[in-house]
Design a protein around this motif. Structure first.
Motif, PDB file in Angstrom:
ATOM      1  N   ASP A 160       0.839  -1.198   0.000  1.00 11.70           N
ATOM      2  CA  ASP A 160       0.000   0.000   0.000  1.00 11.70           C
ATOM      3  C   ASP A 160       0.878   1.253   0.000  1.00 11.70           C
ATOM      4  OD1 ASP A 160      -1.952   1.897   0.226  1.00 11.70           O
ATOM      5  OD2 ASP A 160      -3.091   0.824   1.761  1.00 11.70           O
ATOM      6  N   PRO A 161       1.050   1.887  -1.173  1.00 10.48           N
ATOM      7  CA  PRO A 161       1.917   3.071  -1.254  1.00 10.48           C
ATOM      8  C   PRO A 161       1.408   4.255  -0.440  1.00 10.48           C
ATOM      9  CG  PRO A 161       1.433   2.179  -3.439  1.00 10.48           C
ATOM     10  CD  PRO A 161       0.525   1.489  -2.488  1.00 10.48           C
ATOM     11  N   GLU A 162       0.109   4.287  -0.129  1.00 10.64           N
ATOM     12  CA  GLU A 162      -0.439   5.386   0.661  1.00 10.64           C
ATOM     13  C   GLU A 162       0.341   5.574   1.954  1.00 10.64           C
ATOM     14  OE1 GLU A 162      -4.572   6.665   3.008  1.00 10.64           O
ATOM     15  OE2 GLU A 162      -4.477   4.774   1.882  1.00 10.64           O
ATOM     16  N   PHE A 163       0.859   4.479   2.503  1.00 13.07           N
ATOM     17  CA  PHE A 163       1.514   4.508   3.809  1.00 13.07           C
ATOM     18  C   PHE A 163       3.020   4.284   3.704  1.00 13.07           C
ATOM     19  CE2 PHE A 163      -2.896   3.101   4.475  1.00 13.07           C
ATOM     20  CZ  PHE A 163      -3.341   4.149   5.282  1.00 13.07           C
ATOM     21  N   MET A 164       3.614   4.543   2.541  1.00 11.35           N
ATOM     22  CA  MET A 164       5.064   4.487   2.376  1.00 11.35           C
ATOM     23  C   MET A 164       5.587   5.918   2.377  1.00 11.35           C
ATOM     24  SD  MET A 164       5.595   1.474  -0.484  1.00 11.35           S
ATOM     25  CE  MET A 164       7.378   1.717  -0.457  1.00 11.35           C
ATOM     26  N   VAL A 165       5.878   6.440   3.556  1.00  7.59           N
ATOM     27  CA  VAL A 165       6.229   7.855   3.687  1.00  7.59           C
ATOM     28  C   VAL A 165       7.739   8.033   3.823  1.00  7.59           C
ATOM     29  CG1 VAL A 165       3.995   8.445   4.674  1.00  7.59           C
ATOM     30  CG2 VAL A 165       5.874   7.807   6.196  1.00  7.59           C
ATOM     31  N   GLU A 166       8.178   9.265   3.541  1.00  2.30           N
ATOM     32  CA  GLU A 166       9.593   9.606   3.670  1.00  2.30           C
ATOM     33  C   GLU A 166       9.963   9.731   5.149  1.00  2.30           C
ATOM     34  OE1 GLU A 166      11.463   9.671   1.130  1.00  2.30           O
ATOM     35  OE2 GLU A 166      10.042   9.805  -0.552  1.00  2.30           O
TER      36      GLU A 166
END
Length: 287
Positions: A160-166
């Motif tokens: 889930d890219p929504e929750f792949m943060v910097e």
């Protein structure tokens, strides 16, 4: 001499309309080589230990199985020529709004809970998709956690890219993203697992915003990975159709997926409406 038996003068009843013929499904005695090919997966999304993320975990397991099978049967009724498989879409790395002890802004489902859930699914003929919301944790670390489970039959992966943060991002506040090169790296890794497991593996990528995927054009095809593009996000049917139609024309689209929200969609699309999409979604997940 006995009287002859004469035919009754009462006519036999005539049906109002001829019976509906059974659908003519093409016979294919050879199982499809892909995990998804020739099948439709209908999934419940969430965490098996509570109702916070979705319907999976909102009820005890017997009720969950009954509701899931009823939802899957609704798709079989609309499209009876396609095998329908019930799925537990289980979030195993859950993004958090706080850093936690390791600063990763996420936590994991325990191995013991996950083991019980996988065993229950296998005993009931249910497939499992393990979903990763990394937060700030390295994606490779979270993939390493699920790798032993992915060796098992009918256990697959979602990211889930929504929750792949910097490093300065906060899940749920800042929208995360993934790039095409990283998706290729995950596919290459999963392709190796598929070779060892002797079964195609599914990779689900969620998307509801163009900012979530960078450099889609770089995405490649991997022979043992069935890549599903999930049109995520809640709202009305028109918006969902718009996203699905956009993604199907972009790079990386191999199999179509769509997510439906029981409590937030206005209203929830019916199975007939979902299967009116082109191509018909191979993966339908309810949250």
């Amino acid at each position: 001499m006995p009287e002859p038996v004469l035919p009754s003068s009462t006519p036999a009843p005539v049906p109002d309309s001829p019976p509906t013929p059974a659908p003519e499904c093409s016979a294919d005695p050879v199982p499809p080589p892909a995990a998804i090919g020739g099948r439709r997966l209908v999934a419940f999304y969430g965490v098996p230990i509570g109702r916070g993320l979705g319907i999976l975990g909102a009820n005890e397991v017997t009720t969950t199985l009954r509701l899931l099978r009823e939802q899957a049967e609704a798709y079989r009724q609309v499209d009876p020529c396609v095998e329908v498989v019930p799925v537990f879409h289980t979030v195993v790395t859950i993004a958090d709004a706080h850093p936690g002890e390791d600063g990763g802004y996420s936590h994991r489902l325990s191995s013991e809970t996950l083991r019980w859930w996988l065993d229950t699914a296998a005993a009931q003929g249910v497939w499992v998709v393990l979903d990763i919301q990394p937060g700030r944790s390295p994606l490779t670390s979270e993939l390493g956690f699920v790798e032993p489970f992915l060796q098992e039959p009918n256990v697959h992966l979602a990211v889930d890219p929504e929750f792949m943060v910097e490093d300065t991002g906060i899940p749920g506040t800042n929208l995360g993203h993934i790039d095409g090169e990283t998706i290729n790296a995950v596919q290459a890794w999963l392709n190796g697992i598929a070779e060892r497991a002797g079964q195609h593996k599914i990779l689900v990528i969620h998307q509801f915003d163009n900012r979530m995927i960078v450099n889609k054009e770089a995405i490649q095809d991997y022979p043992l990975v069935d890549l599903v593009w999930d049109a995520d996000g809640f709202g009305g049917a028109g918006a969902k159709r718009g996203d699905y139609n956009q993604y199907r024309g972009e790079a990386g689209f191999e199999y179509g997926g769509i997510k439906l929200f029981y409590n937030y969609d206005t209203p929830v699309m019916t199975p007939a409406q979902v299967l009116a999409l082109e191509p018909r979604p191979a993966y339908v997940v309810y949250q």
